[in-house]
Design a protein around this motif. Structure first.
Motif, short mmCIF file in Angstrom:
data_model
loop_
_atom_site.label_atom_id
_atom_site.label_comp_id
_atom_site.label_asym_id
_atom_site.label_seq_id
_atom_site.Cartn_x
_atom_site.Cartn_y
_atom_site.Cartn_z
N TYR A 39 50.94 73.13 42.25
CA TYR A 39 51.09 71.93 41.23
C TYR A 39 52.48 71.44 41.13
O TYR A 39 53.38 72.40 41.23
CB TYR A 39 50.15 72.32 40.09
N LEU A 95 43.83 78.04 41.71
CA LEU A 95 42.73 77.64 41.03
C LEU A 95 41.66 78.57 41.39
O LEU A 95 41.21 78.34 42.55
CB LEU A 95 42.45 76.16 41.19
N TRP A 149 43.41 75.21 32.70
CA TRP A 149 43.97 73.86 32.50
C TRP A 149 43.53 73.12 31.28
O TRP A 149 42.84 73.73 30.51
CB TRP A 149 43.22 73.06 33.73
N GLN A 152 37.90 69.46 31.12
CA GLN A 152 37.45 68.40 32.39
C GLN A 152 36.88 67.21 31.86
O GLN A 152 35.64 67.19 31.15
CB GLN A 152 36.83 69.05 33.43
N ARG A 172 36.03 62.16 44.06
CA ARG A 172 37.12 63.39 44.64
C ARG A 172 36.41 64.67 43.88
O ARG A 172 36.41 64.67 42.77
CB ARG A 172 38.44 62.99 43.98
N TYR A 174 36.94 68.92 43.87
CA TYR A 174 38.21 69.74 44.27
C TYR A 174 37.73 71.30 44.55
O TYR A 174 38.57 72.35 44.90
CB TYR A 174 39.36 70.05 43.08
N ALA A 194 44.79 68.70 44.55
CA ALA A 194 45.86 67.93 43.40
C ALA A 194 47.08 67.17 44.21
O ALA A 194 47.16 66.08 43.86
CB ALA A 194 46.14 68.63 42.25
N THR A 211 38.63 65.79 36.31
CA THR A 211 39.69 66.73 36.08
C THR A 211 40.29 66.85 34.87
O THR A 211 39.78 66.14 33.76
CB THR A 211 40.66 66.47 37.13
N SER A 212 41.42 67.34 34.39
CA SER A 212 41.99 67.54 33.02
C SER A 212 42.99 66.08 33.02
O SER A 212 43.30 65.60 34.02
CB SER A 212 42.83 68.51 33.38
N THR A 215 46.31 66.63 35.26
CA THR A 215 46.35 66.38 36.70
C THR A 215 46.19 64.74 36.83
O THR A 215 46.64 64.13 37.58
CB THR A 215 45.17 67.00 37.45
N PRO A 236 38.88 75.00 33.50
CA PRO A 236 39.03 75.87 34.91
C PRO A 236 40.30 76.49 34.64
O PRO A 236 41.31 76.11 33.82
CB PRO A 236 39.21 75.11 36.05
#
Ligand code: PCA
Length: 331
Positions: A39, A95, A149, A152, A172, A174, A194, A211-212, A215, A236
């Motif tokens: 990341y 992750l 994280w 979400q 998308r 992950y 990511a 996601t968060s 991200t 996560p």
């Protein structure tokens, strides 16, 4: 100056240099480790890893030097765990749910709506830690610490009032869980890590994802997305581990310093994550995104998906997994 005098002086000098080398040997016996991470540099996970590396260097008087390689620059996210297990890198951060296929326990933190606050998420971590630690150990990895994280939520470029509105989206994913959500709502899952998300958004390969806030911020979601539905579906975690053989090769003092730095990195990482979660959503708003709670209908649809994923997980994880969930519920 006579020949013999200069000779004896030369011998003394050589002797002195050799002695000096012997004395400085322990300090220059530096161990250099690489820490692949996936990341960006300013992501809280990376900030925490840099602080961890700094702590280790300081506590060991520079004897153990860890270089953090952010942004999937050394290994791509899904390859980091194997790279550390095989000793290509000595320590790494992943992750952990990327590896749910190896063992369902690695996916316990991404079952929707099981643990949605930081407090619950921390309890789930305590309940699942022994099983995760054991599984990692069987793979030649020693667990160091875990950091969450943000909760979400769903990014989209149109209103999503129900899960039916997600049908046909280029979604998308992950990990296994986010891909399965696409299947359940009739969207098309595309797995993208990511580091490649900004490009996937720019080229229109995807038009929705979960996601968060962080991200979303890291990938400048506002350039292509208009909505963030704050579903707070799960939290996560990234896990940092060390190659067991590399750890065993350290002297005891260095091992202790590493473990002490790891023990400090965990609470610092949780604090940082929680403190910054709101800030990230503010950045989405500041960039003109609509940050909204899900409608009752969308929430109900997501909860139903959560129930499905929970029962799928329990089936996969068997009695061991069920025991961890039970332990968590009692905490
Ligand atoms: N960011 C990572 C994993 C979970 C998160 O919040 C990602 O989207 O790939």
């Amino acid at each position: 100056m006579s020949f013999s005098m200069s000779m004896s002086r030369a011998i003394r000098l050589i002797g002195g240099t050799a002695l000096a080398l012997t004395l400085t040997a322990p300090a220059s016996a530096q161990t250099k480790w690489n820490l692949p991470a996936a990341y960006p540099t300013d992501n809280p996970h990376t900030v925490n890893l840099m602080a961890f590396a700094k702590d280790v260097a300081e506590a060991t008087g520079g004897k153990l030097q860890i270089t953090v390689h952010p942004g999937a620059s050394l290994f791509k996210a899904p390859e980091i765990k194997r790279a550390v297990a095989t000793g290509q890198a000595q320590v790494g951060e992943v992750l952990i749910s990327l590896h749910e296929n190896e063992d369902p326990i690695f996916g316990i933190d991404v079952i929707p709506f099981v643990a949605t606050s930081y407090q619950q998420s921390y309890k789930l971590w305590q309940a699942s830690k022994p099983a995760i630690e054991k599984k990692l150990a069987a793979q030649g990895l020693k667990l160091l610490f875990a950091v969450p994280w943000g909760p979400q939520g769903i990014y989209a470029k149109k209103d999503l009032n129900t899960v039916e509105d997600m049908k046909g989206l280029k979604w998308r994913a992950y990990n296994v869980g986010t891909s399965r959500i696409a299947d359940l709502v009739g969207a098309q899952p595309v797995t993208i890590q990511a580091a490649e998300l900004p490009q996937a958004l720019a080229t229109g390969v995807v038009n929705a994802f979960m996601t968060s806030g962080s991200t979303g911020y890291d990938s400048k979601a506002w350039e292509t997305m208009s909505h963030f539905y704050d579903t707070q579906a799960w939290i996560p975690k990234n896990i940092t581990f060390v190659n067991k053989a590399a750890f065993d090769a350290l002297d005891k003092t260095t091992q202790d310093a590493l473990l002490k730095a790891a023990a400090a990195a965990e609470p610092r990482g949780w604090k940082l994550a929680e403190e910054k979660a709101g800030w990230y959503l503010d950045q989405l708003k500041a960039n003109k995104m609509k940050v909204l709670p899900p409608s009752d209908a969308l929430k109900a649809g997501m909860l139903k998906i959560g129930e499905q994923l929970t029962s799928d997980w329990i089936k996969k994880a068997g009695p061991d997994g069920a025991a961890v969930i039970e332990a968590y519920k009692k905490m």
